[in-house]
Design a protein around this motif. Structure first.
Motif, mmCIF file in Angstrom:
data_model
loop_
_atom_site.group_PDB
_atom_site.id
_atom_site.type_symbol
_atom_site.label_atom_id
_atom_site.label_comp_id
_atom_site.label_asym_id
_atom_site.label_seq_id
_atom_site.Cartn_x
_atom_site.Cartn_y
_atom_site.Cartn_z
ATOM 1 N N GLN A 45 0.685 -1.424 -0.296
ATOM 2 C CA GLN A 45 -0.047 0.086 -0.157
ATOM 3 C C GLN A 45 0.511 1.201 -0.008
ATOM 4 O OE1 GLN A 45 -3.046 0.256 3.262
ATOM 5 N NE2 GLN A 45 -4.023 1.907 2.767
ATOM 6 N N ASP A 46 1.699 1.147 1.230
ATOM 7 C CA ASP A 46 3.389 2.586 0.959
ATOM 8 C C ASP A 46 3.461 2.457 -0.348
ATOM 9 O OD1 ASP A 46 2.135 2.759 3.344
ATOM 10 O OD2 ASP A 46 3.746 2.097 4.201
ATOM 11 N N VAL A 47 4.016 1.400 -1.036
ATOM 12 C CA VAL A 47 4.412 1.336 -2.651
ATOM 13 C C VAL A 47 4.141 1.853 -3.350
ATOM 14 C CG1 VAL A 47 5.982 0.239 -3.930
ATOM 15 C CG2 VAL A 47 6.541 -0.170 -2.010
ATOM 16 N N GLY A 48 2.643 1.419 -3.327
ATOM 17 C CA GLY A 48 1.410 2.245 -4.812
ATOM 18 C C GLY A 48 1.226 3.136 -4.428
ATOM 19 N N SER A 49 0.900 3.784 -2.829
ATOM 20 C CA SER A 49 0.471 4.746 -3.151
ATOM 21 C C SER A 49 0.863 6.237 -4.148
ATOM 22 C CB SER A 49 0.698 5.453 -1.829
ATOM 23 O OG SER A 49 1.743 5.701 -1.457
ATOM 24 N N GLU A 50 0.622 6.510 -4.977
ATOM 25 C CA GLU A 50 0.815 6.836 -6.633
ATOM 26 C C GLU A 50 0.068 8.403 -6.614
ATOM 27 O OE1 GLU A 50 1.354 5.840 -9.605
ATOM 28 O OE2 GLU A 50 2.299 3.351 -10.233
ATOM 29 N N THR A 51 -0.737 8.125 -5.484
ATOM 30 C CA THR A 51 -1.550 10.075 -5.837
ATOM 31 C C THR A 51 -0.980 10.397 -4.434
ATOM 32 O OG1 THR A 51 -3.194 8.485 -4.158
ATOM 33 C CG2 THR A 51 -3.855 8.609 -6.442
ATOM 34 N N ASP A 52 -0.680 9.942 -3.622
ATOM 35 C CA ASP A 52 0.401 11.144 -2.789
ATOM 36 C C ASP A 52 1.807 11.291 -2.596
ATOM 37 O OD1 ASP A 52 -1.369 10.267 -0.522
ATOM 38 O OD2 ASP A 52 -0.382 8.405 0.184
ATOM 39 N N SER A 53 2.329 10.470 -4.199
ATOM 40 C CA SER A 53 3.265 11.009 -4.460
ATOM 41 C C SER A 53 3.060 12.302 -5.638
ATOM 42 C CB SER A 53 4.921 10.059 -4.901
ATOM 43 O OG SER A 53 3.844 9.893 -6.587
ATOM 44 N N SER A 54 1.549 11.749 -6.045
ATOM 45 C CA SER A 54 1.589 13.127 -6.875
ATOM 46 C C SER A 54 1.197 14.502 -6.119
ATOM 47 C CB SER A 54 0.814 13.058 -7.979
ATOM 48 O OG SER A 54 -0.527 12.525 -7.266
ATOM 49 N N ASP A 55 0.137 14.689 -5.574
ATOM 50 C CA ASP A 55 0.270 15.182 -3.966
ATOM 51 C C ASP A 55 1.672 16.718 -3.494
ATOM 52 O OD1 ASP A 55 -1.790 14.946 -4.757
ATOM 53 O OD2 ASP A 55 -2.342 13.532 -2.362
ATOM 54 N N THR A 115 4.736 16.075 -5.248
ATOM 55 C CA THR A 115 4.679 16.832 -6.699
ATOM 56 C C THR A 115 4.271 18.086 -6.921
ATOM 57 O OG1 THR A 115 5.630 14.658 -8.031
ATOM 58 C CG2 THR A 115 5.447 16.682 -8.916
ATOM 59 N N ALA A 116 2.786 17.758 -6.705
ATOM 60 C CA ALA A 116 2.521 19.307 -6.612
ATOM 61 C C ALA A 116 2.689 20.237 -5.650
ATOM 62 C CB ALA A 116 0.866 18.876 -6.851
ATOM 63 N N GLN A 117 2.498 19.945 -4.650
ATOM 64 C CA GLN A 117 3.156 20.839 -3.633
ATOM 65 C C GLN A 117 4.348 21.767 -4.082
ATOM 66 O OE1 GLN A 117 2.432 19.331 0.038
ATOM 67 N NE2 GLN A 117 0.283 18.718 -0.109
ATOM 68 N N MET A 118 5.174 20.514 -3.993
ATOM 69 C CA MET A 118 6.967 20.998 -4.237
ATOM 70 C C MET A 118 6.921 22.161 -6.321
ATOM 71 S SD MET A 118 9.796 21.142 -3.936
ATOM 72 C CE MET A 118 11.062 19.835 -3.352
ATOM 73 N N GLU A 119 6.022 21.567 -6.940
ATOM 74 C CA GLU A 119 6.194 22.558 -7.919
ATOM 75 C C GLU A 119 5.558 23.826 -7.632
ATOM 76 O OE1 GLU A 119 3.741 20.659 -10.789
ATOM 77 O OE2 GLU A 119 5.354 19.288 -11.459
ATOM 78 N N GLU A 120 4.052 23.958 -6.445
ATOM 79 C CA GLU A 120 3.582 25.047 -5.949
ATOM 80 C C GLU A 120 4.536 26.183 -5.440
ATOM 81 O OE1 GLU A 120 -0.188 26.495 -3.211
ATOM 82 O OE2 GLU A 120 -0.368 24.493 -4.465
ATOM 83 N N ALA A 121 5.096 25.347 -4.828
ATOM 84 C CA ALA A 121 6.167 26.420 -4.048
ATOM 85 C C ALA A 121 6.699 27.421 -4.778
ATOM 86 C CB ALA A 121 6.858 25.036 -1.884
ATOM 87 N N VAL A 122 8.044 26.174 -5.744
ATOM 88 C CA VAL A 122 8.664 26.733 -6.707
ATOM 89 C C VAL A 122 8.005 27.824 -6.871
ATOM 90 C CG1 VAL A 122 10.062 25.585 -9.189
ATOM 91 C CG2 VAL A 122 10.673 24.233 -6.865
#
Length: 159
Positions: free
Chosen positions: A62-72, A74-81
């Motif tokens: 479940q931890d490995v397959g949670s791509e939505t968390d990593s995309s969240d 990524t979106a937060q990082m892009e917004e901060a940048v």
């Protein structure tokens, strides 16, 4: 774990006691039954252990397959940048105006409206907010400088 060891010890003592008290003719059958009993006591915790391992593997998957968390993230990082880039852009423009027009630091601020362009975020309209002695500077020169530099609309406001 302590309960398991105590039950294993108790079962072994019971088997030993039965082996001592049993008549010699029945020892073959007693040994078979005693051995089966001890094997059952030994493997009793296995179903619980297998369930724990399965649960651990499911959590890991479940931890490995949670791509939505990593995309969240990524979106937060892009917004901060983007936010940091916009802040840096406004600070750089403010410093450039202070140096170019001899304005005391803190007497000019830049408010920027952004638009999504082909190359990412681009300034759409810049408002120069003048205060203090900066209100006596020629706003038309500043607007012309910013428009020529960035190619977007520039207006001046006095605070």
């Amino acid at each position: 774990m302590q309960t398991y060891l105590l039950s294993l010890l108790g079962g072994s003592l019971a088997v030993a006691l039965i082996g001592i008290l049993a008549p010699n003719g029945a020892s073959k059958h007693i040994k078979l039954i005693s051995s089966l009993f001890l094997v059952c006591v030994l493997v009793a915790p296995l179903p619980k252990a297998i369930g724990s391992v399965r649960s651990w593997i499911d959590d890991l998957n479940q931890d490995v397959g949670s791509e939505t968390d990593s995309s969240d993230y990524t979106a937060q990082m892009e917004e901060a940048v983007q936010s940091a880039s916009k802040t840096y852009f406004a600070q750089s423009l403010t410093q450039m105006l202070e140096q170019r027009f001899s304005i005391t630091p803190g007497e000019v601020r830049c408010s920027i409206q952004w638009a999504e362009g082909d190359d990412g975020m681009q300034p759409l309209k810049i408002t120069l907010i003048l205060s203090g002695s900066a209100i006596w500077k020629n706003p038309a020169d500043m607007e012309e400088f910013v428009t020529g530099l960035l190619g977007c609309e520039c207006v001046t406001a006095i605070e």
